[in-house]
Scaffold this motif. Sequence first.
Motif, PDB file in Angstrom:
ATOM      1  N   CYS A  40       0.828  -1.214   0.000  1.00 15.24           N
ATOM      2  CA  CYS A  40       0.000   0.000   0.000  1.00 15.24           C
ATOM      3  C   CYS A  40       0.858   1.258   0.000  1.00 15.24           C
ATOM      4  O   CYS A  40       0.749   2.092   0.918  1.00 15.24           O
ATOM      5  N   PRO A  41       1.737   1.432  -1.003  1.00 15.89           N
ATOM      6  CA  PRO A  41       2.551   2.660  -1.040  1.00 15.89           C
ATOM      7  C   PRO A  41       1.663   3.864  -1.357  1.00 15.89           C
ATOM      8  O   PRO A  41       1.105   3.983  -2.441  1.00 15.89           O
ATOM      9  N   LEU A  42       1.526   4.738  -0.398  1.00 16.98           N
ATOM     10  CA  LEU A  42       0.535   5.804  -0.483  1.00 16.98           C
ATOM     11  C   LEU A  42       1.036   6.960  -1.340  1.00 16.98           C
ATOM     12  O   LEU A  42       2.075   7.557  -1.069  1.00 16.98           O
ATOM     13  N   ALA A  43       0.264   7.285  -2.381  1.00 13.54           N
ATOM     14  CA  ALA A  43       0.594   8.433  -3.228  1.00 13.54           C
ATOM     15  C   ALA A  43      -0.072   9.701  -2.738  1.00 13.54           C
ATOM     16  O   ALA A  43       0.375  10.810  -3.041  1.00 13.54           O
ATOM     17  N   GLY A  44      -1.150   9.560  -1.980  1.00 14.14           N
ATOM     18  CA  GLY A  44      -1.849  10.719  -1.440  1.00 14.14           C
ATOM     19  C   GLY A  44      -3.240  10.337  -1.002  1.00 14.14           C
ATOM     20  O   GLY A  44      -3.708   9.233  -1.272  1.00 14.14           O
ATOM     21  N   TYR A  45      -3.903  11.268  -0.276  1.00 14.62           N
ATOM     22  CA  TYR A  45      -5.288  11.032   0.107  1.00 14.62           C
ATOM     23  C   TYR A  45      -6.017  12.361   0.188  1.00 14.62           C
ATOM     24  O   TYR A  45      -5.415  13.433   0.294  1.00 14.62           O
ATOM     25  N   SER A  46      -7.342  12.285   0.089  1.00 11.47           N
ATOM     26  CA  SER A  46      -8.155  13.491  -0.023  1.00 11.47           C
ATOM     27  C   SER A  46      -8.655  13.968   1.336  1.00 11.47           C
ATOM     28  O   SER A  46      -8.634  13.234   2.325  1.00 11.47           O
ATOM     29  N   ALA A  47      -9.134  15.186   1.361  1.00 11.92           N
ATOM     30  CA  ALA A  47      -9.909  15.668   2.501  1.00 11.92           C
ATOM     31  C   ALA A  47     -11.292  15.019   2.431  1.00 11.92           C
ATOM     32  O   ALA A  47     -11.747  14.624   1.355  1.00 11.92           O
ATOM     33  N   PRO A  48     -11.991  14.887   3.574  1.00  8.03           N
ATOM     34  CA  PRO A  48     -13.324  14.280   3.552  1.00  8.03           C
ATOM     35  C   PRO A  48     -14.256  14.981   2.561  1.00  8.03           C
ATOM     36  O   PRO A  48     -14.376  16.209   2.555  1.00  8.03           O
ATOM     37  N   GLY A  49     -14.887  14.185   1.716  1.00  9.20           N
ATOM     38  CA  GLY A  49     -15.845  14.697   0.745  1.00  9.20           C
ATOM     39  C   GLY A  49     -15.247  15.269  -0.517  1.00  9.20           C
ATOM     40  O   GLY A  49     -15.973  15.545  -1.479  1.00  9.20           O
ATOM     41  N   ASP A  50     -13.943  15.436  -0.564  1.00 17.98           N
ATOM     42  CA  ASP A  50     -13.286  16.040  -1.727  1.00 17.98           C
ATOM     43  C   ASP A  50     -12.930  14.945  -2.733  1.00 17.98           C
ATOM     44  O   ASP A  50     -12.157  14.040  -2.408  1.00 17.98           O
ATOM     45  N   PRO A  51     -13.454  14.997  -3.953  1.00 15.68           N
ATOM     46  CA  PRO A  51     -13.141  13.966  -4.942  1.00 15.68           C
ATOM     47  C   PRO A  51     -11.852  14.218  -5.715  1.00 15.68           C
ATOM     48  O   PRO A  51     -11.653  13.649  -6.800  1.00 15.68           O
ATOM     49  N   ALA A  78     -10.671   9.516   0.023  1.00 13.14           N
ATOM     50  CA  ALA A  78     -10.097   8.707  -1.056  1.00 13.14           C
ATOM     51  C   ALA A  78      -8.596   8.554  -0.856  1.00 13.14           C
ATOM     52  O   ALA A  78      -7.888   9.544  -0.649  1.00 13.14           O
ATOM     53  N   PHE A  79      -8.119   7.330  -0.941  1.00 16.02           N
ATOM     54  CA  PHE A  79      -6.699   7.018  -0.844  1.00 16.02           C
ATOM     55  C   PHE A  79      -6.195   6.543  -2.208  1.00 16.02           C
ATOM     56  O   PHE A  79      -6.799   5.646  -2.810  1.00 16.02           O
ATOM     57  N   ALA A  80      -5.111   7.131  -2.683  1.00 14.60           N
ATOM     58  CA  ALA A  80      -4.477   6.707  -3.937  1.00 14.60           C
ATOM     59  C   ALA A  80      -3.210   5.937  -3.593  1.00 14.60           C
ATOM     60  O   ALA A  80      -2.346   6.429  -2.862  1.00 14.60           O
TER      61      ALA A  80
END
Length: 271
Positions: free
Chosen positions: A61-72, A115-117
């Motif tokens: 699960c190498p994390l590229a980034g994640y969003s704020a709640p509700g932000d697509p 959202a997790f990328a």
Amino acid sequence: MKFPDLCNLDSETVRQTIRSGGYFGHTAGLAQGLLQCNLAILPKDLADDFLSYCKANPKSCPLAGYSAPGDPHIARLGQDVDIRTDAPNYNVYRNGVLAEQITDLTPIWQDDFVAFAIGCSFTFETALLKAGFTLRHIEQNITVPMYRSSIQTTPSRCFKGDTVVSMRPLPIARVDEARDICGAYPLAHGTPIHIGDPASIGIYDITTPQWGDPVAIKDDEVPVFWACGVTPQVAIMEARPVIAITHSPGAMLITQVAETTAPIFPYQDPK
């Protein structure tokens, strides 16, 4: 539109075709040179635990980034990349069970979704192709085979489970070369986690992947296994959240970030 028609088109045309629902297949070999990502989308009350799970399992699960709640959107992956529409196909899980596959999340998007990328092995595939390797799933226009292994991930609260691996047959004589190439891409799962006998990691029928399509292994080749970004889907099935969404295996989010520039290395929280 079919895969061969998209292969030589520019990345923005590919993105718009996917966004409009004109293509819902695998993305291996599309928009070459751009970072592709796996997705995991969860309600906010599970986000911290899932973030910890990613940090505890950086190979899978190498994390590229994640969003704020509700932000697509995830800004560092491109201002025009919309999580709701820009992957060709999505898996919707309800209470840990795959409930449906859809091509547009807009009707079911929630204000509390995070959202997790997660980095994808398609990135190192570009480097392997440039080095003259033949990748059979790309050659045959099918999805890379993926298997649920017996290798356990490090748990974080309700998130746990087996490591999913992707497999590519490579010439025995070039395995070390491939390992060195892939090691330069930690965001794309880095070096293989197993080479050789599938049974030693709990895979007893190499001809029957749980996800993707089977490929032949020639006499001068050996199966090579990498940690795979489908691993969170197993963890989500174990956790059984009321709702969770992922990409469909092989159908990735194509970002606006070049593979050779930031963020090549896994996401780090701002200081």
